[in-house]
Design an enzyme around this catalytic site. Structure first.
Site, PDB file in Angstrom:
ATOM      1  N   ASP A 101       0.862  -1.169   0.000  1.00 21.91           N
ATOM      2  CA  ASP A 101       0.000   0.000   0.000  1.00 21.91           C
ATOM      3  C   ASP A 101       0.905   1.228   0.000  1.00 21.91           C
ATOM      4  O   ASP A 101       1.787   1.359   0.856  1.00 21.91           O
ATOM      5  CB  ASP A 101      -0.876  -0.012   1.267  1.00 21.91           C
ATOM      6  CG  ASP A 101      -2.281   0.510   1.011  1.00 21.91           C
ATOM      7  OD1 ASP A 101      -2.380   1.566   0.372  1.00 21.91           O
ATOM      8  OD2 ASP A 101      -3.235  -0.126   1.464  1.00 21.91           O
ATOM      9  N   ASP A 202      -2.983   4.627  -2.414  1.00 24.21           N
ATOM     10  CA  ASP A 202      -4.014   5.217  -1.566  1.00 24.21           C
ATOM     11  C   ASP A 202      -4.444   6.593  -2.086  1.00 24.21           C
ATOM     12  O   ASP A 202      -3.583   7.440  -2.375  1.00 24.21           O
ATOM     13  CB  ASP A 202      -3.416   5.368  -0.153  1.00 24.21           C
ATOM     14  CG  ASP A 202      -4.462   5.668   0.888  1.00 24.21           C
ATOM     15  OD1 ASP A 202      -5.313   4.803   1.120  1.00 24.21           O
ATOM     16  OD2 ASP A 202      -4.409   6.768   1.480  1.00 24.21           O
ATOM     17  N   GLU A 257      -6.267   3.771  -5.962  1.00 28.70           N
ATOM     18  CA  GLU A 257      -7.532   3.999  -5.283  1.00 28.70           C
ATOM     19  C   GLU A 257      -7.977   5.395  -5.695  1.00 28.70           C
ATOM     20  O   GLU A 257      -7.382   6.396  -5.284  1.00 28.70           O
ATOM     21  CB  GLU A 257      -7.379   3.924  -3.762  1.00 28.70           C
ATOM     22  CG  GLU A 257      -8.733   3.918  -3.070  1.00 28.70           C
ATOM     23  CD  GLU A 257      -8.736   4.524  -1.687  1.00 28.70           C
ATOM     24  OE1 GLU A 257      -9.678   4.288  -0.938  1.00 28.70           O
ATOM     25  OE2 GLU A 257      -7.786   5.268  -1.341  1.00 28.70           O
ATOM     26  N   HIS A 330     -11.063  -2.905   3.355  1.00 28.11           N
ATOM     27  CA  HIS A 330     -11.020  -2.495   4.761  1.00 28.11           C
ATOM     28  C   HIS A 330     -11.831  -1.228   5.033  1.00 28.11           C
ATOM     29  O   HIS A 330     -11.910  -0.793   6.180  1.00 28.11           O
ATOM     30  CB  HIS A 330      -9.561  -2.282   5.163  1.00 28.11           C
ATOM     31  CG  HIS A 330      -8.946  -1.139   4.394  1.00 28.11           C
ATOM     32  ND1 HIS A 330      -8.728  -1.199   3.036  1.00 28.11           N
ATOM     33  CD2 HIS A 330      -8.535   0.083   4.789  1.00 28.11           C
ATOM     34  CE1 HIS A 330      -8.211  -0.049   2.625  1.00 28.11           C
ATOM     35  NE2 HIS A 330      -8.079   0.755   3.665  1.00 28.11           N
ATOM     36  N   ASP A 331     -12.374  -0.610   3.991  1.00 32.59           N
ATOM     37  CA  ASP A 331     -13.187   0.599   4.167  1.00 32.59           C
ATOM     38  C   ASP A 331     -14.670   0.329   3.936  1.00 32.59           C
ATOM     39  O   ASP A 331     -15.489   1.249   4.035  1.00 32.59           O
ATOM     40  CB  ASP A 331     -12.765   1.683   3.160  1.00 32.59           C
ATOM     41  CG  ASP A 331     -11.349   2.176   3.380  1.00 32.59           C
ATOM     42  OD1 ASP A 331     -10.877   2.169   4.534  1.00 32.59           O
ATOM     43  OD2 ASP A 331     -10.698   2.566   2.385  1.00 32.59           O
TER      44      ASP A 331
HETATM   45  C1  GLC Z   1      -7.937   5.402   1.819  1.00 32.47           C
HETATM   46  C2  GLC Z   1      -7.795   4.182   2.694  1.00 32.47           C
HETATM   47  C3  GLC Z   1      -8.444   4.473   4.001  1.00 32.47           C
HETATM   48  C4  GLC Z   1      -7.729   5.632   4.647  1.00 32.47           C
HETATM   49  C5  GLC Z   1      -7.682   6.841   3.720  1.00 32.47           C
HETATM   50  C6  GLC Z   1      -6.654   7.824   4.186  1.00 32.47           C
HETATM   51  O1  GLC Z   1      -9.242   5.667   1.486  1.00 32.47           O
HETATM   52  O2  GLC Z   1      -8.296   3.052   2.039  1.00 32.47           O
HETATM   53  O3  GLC Z   1      -8.442   3.356   4.856  1.00 32.47           O
HETATM   54  O4  GLC Z   1      -8.358   5.980   5.836  1.00 32.47           O
HETATM   55  O5  GLC Z   1      -7.332   6.495   2.410  1.00 32.47           O
HETATM   56  O6  GLC Z   1      -5.369   7.321   3.984  1.00 32.47           O
END
Ligand code: GLC
Ligand code: CA
Length: 559
Positions: A101, A202, A257, A330-331
């Site tokens: 990540d 991310d 992402e 995980h979100d």
């Molecule tokens: C992304 C991650 C999340 C995190 C956010 C800030 O959306 O998947 O878990 O809180 O970024 O890094």
């Protein structure tokens, strides 16, 4: 790396590990790298070939590792760099690749860059972050943080505000500064040289901030929408630069992402010419049950809307970019509690619908067991900064009633995905011999890996079959590369589609409802012979009309 037509990452199945909740090896209640290493054979058995590790870098854990204070060190709770090297070595020996990540939209406020940056207005690293003067005695704009409150934090030492689209312990990096970009490329190269196999990036769609810092529209909360910063003016310039400087030099996979991504933007991020990333995570399909005020308001997820959305992405990227296929991470709350009814049949039905699409599938830990949302109860049992901050802000401001909001948080909280992996029926689900950092879902006594791995009818075995069909079966090419066509777009309960490649076809039919249904196949669809590829229950006879029990999923090869 020369561009390949059939790169390994298109033919892979990725398994996401949230290390904190996967397996504890030393009894401190927190999952760790040694724990992951001890479970690699489980992943081999499942048949995935890539692991995406949520962040394992040094971090004060304001957002469970998404706030990094040292990109070249391992979080103390997870182990040491030697543990990481051992994990990478063992994973590779078992045919598993590891994707890291990469969290570079922001750092932790405890990262030495930020410590320096905030120390004085003329510090050498001042411009590594985004500092602005206030306006009318308040912050520079009305922008809200994704974790509630303003996206600006007043720093009394130098009397200016810094920008943080997540928690105030996650200051946003200033990508306009070429020195910041150099640092990021350096650390990426460092990990690539170590032999890792890729990056999940991310919130990479947020790195390029708007040219003008102006107030944003307010939807339902107290602050302006943080989406002003998605797909900013220079994001593609930066990613192309990153690609030239780092990514193109290694045979790695990349997935961005990309919050707020549109189909047209995705065609750039994940362009087939390989100039930026391999694929993106888009979120439209998992945001369909947001209310008009966003995540903390509930709307039912209508199946026709879901079908229309996924079909748009299937058809829109075919041949020009590449999809990632996911419902869980995980979100996200657990899909079996969201679209299904928590039953194994519904878990299998949803998985069939997703895994026969074009793209690279992602399985999130526990999804392959049908793990469900967790009955957390009172707010005290939650751990996630996003849920806790939202609860505080929305109840204290009087915008929401505590009970009603809590019922929403129960459905939507990220903590639903973060309860410990359910390995067996022993105390704490075999996750830890100590006290787990977050509660274990009480259903672990019956819902666990030990009960499923050897059972041919389990959700685990079904995922194993889905993965094997995609990775090594007579239908692999068709499953990975076939063209997609939706059938019966308006049907409120049936998700049916075909895949086609070089005259070969698959027919996928899923009754995504708890009722028995009759389903008429469209007149235009014809075939002479058929063969059952997969079914989650006794497969119905394939005729013009199908009799489908609740949650039936079935796939045929038709000729
Ligand atoms: C992304 C991650 C999340 C995190 C956010 C800030 O959306 O998947 O878990 O809180 O970024 O890094
Ligand atoms: Ca531990």
């Amino acid at each position: 790396m020369a561009k390949q037509q059939h790169p390994w990452w298109k033919e892979s199945v990725v398994y996401q590990i949230y290390p904190r909740s996967f397996q504890d090896s030393n009894g401190d209640g927190i999952g760790d790298l040694e724990g992951i290493r001890s479970r690699l054979d489980y992943l081999v058995r499942l048949g995935v070939n890539v692991i995406w590790l949520s962040p394992v870098y040094r971090s004060p854990n304001d957002d469970n590792g998404y706030d990094i204070s040292d990109y070249r060190a391992i979080m103390d709770e997870f182990g040491t760099m030697a543990d990481f090297d051992a994990l990478l070595r063992d994973a590779h020996a078992k045919g598993l690749r590891i994707v890291m990540d990469l969290v570079v939209n922001h750092t932790s406020d405890e990262h030495p860059w930020f410590v320096e940056s905030r120390s004085s207005r003329d510090n050498d690293k001042r411009d590594f972050y985004i500092w602005r003067e206030g306006k009318n005695g308040g912050p520079p704009t009305n922008w809200g943080s994704c974790f509630s409150g303003s996206a600006w934090e007043w720093d009394p030492k130098t009397e200016m505000y810094y920008l943080h689209f997540f928690s105030k312990k996650q200051p946003d990096l200033n990508w306009e500064n070429p020195r910041v970009r150099e640092e990021v490329y350096d650390l990426m190269t460092w990990w690539c040289e170590k032999g890792i196999d890729g990056f999940r990036m991310d919130v990479i769609s947020m790195i390029s901030k708007p040219d003008r810092y102006e107030d944003a529209p307010v939807y339902g909360g107290l602050y302006g929408s943080s989406s002003v910063t998605c797909n900013g003016p220079r994001v593609h310039t930066y990613l192309r630069e990153m690609n030239q400087r780092v990514l193109s030099k290694y045979d790695i996979m990349t997935v961005g992402e990309t919050a707020g991504v549109t189909l047209d933007e995705a065609k750039k991020y994940a362009a087939a010419d390989g100039s930026e990333l391999n694929m993106v995570f888009q979120f439209e399909h998992v945001d369909l049950d947001f209310g008009p005020g966003g995540k903390w308001y509930r709307d039912p997820m209508s199946l026709p809307a879901l079908k229309a959305n996924l079909s748009k992405w299937q058809n829109g990227l075919d041949g020009v970019a590449w999809n990632s296929l996911f419902f869980c991470n995980h979100d996200q709350p657990r899909i079996v509690s969201r679209l299904g009814d928590n039953s194994p049949a519904s878990a299998k039905c949803i998985a069939t619908m997703l895994h026969f699409m074009q793209g690279t599938p992602y399985v999130y830990q526990g999804e392959e067991l049908g793990m469900t949302n967790c009955p957390f109860g009172p707010i005290e049992n939650y751990r996630d900064i996003e849920s806790l901050n939202a609860y505080r802000e929305l109840t204290e401001s009087g915008l929401r009633q505590p009970e009603e909001l809590l019922s929403c948080i129960a459905c939507k909280s990220r903590d639903n995905a973060r309860t410990p992996m359910q390995w067996d029926a022993s105390p704490n689900a075999g996750f830890t011999s100590g006290t787990p950092w977050i509660m274990v879902n009480p259903n672990y006594k019956t819902l666990n890996a030990a009960a499923q791995v050897e059972d041919p009818d389990s959700v685990f075995s079904y995922y194993r079959t889905l993965i094997a069909l995609r990775r090594s079966s007579p239908w692999s090419r068709l499953i990975v590369y076939g063209h997609y066509a939706l059938l019966a777009p308006e049907d409120p309960e049936i998700f049916a589609y075909t895949r086609e490649l070089d005259g070969e076809r698959l027919l996928v039919v899923c009754n995504l409802s708890p009722k028995a249904r009759c389903f008429d196949l469209p007149e235009a669809l014809s075939w002479k012979e058929s063969e059952v590829v997969l079914s989650n229950q006794e497969p119905p006879a394939l005729g013009r009309t199908l009799d489908l029990p609740p949650w039936q999923a079935a796939v045929w090869a038709i000729h």
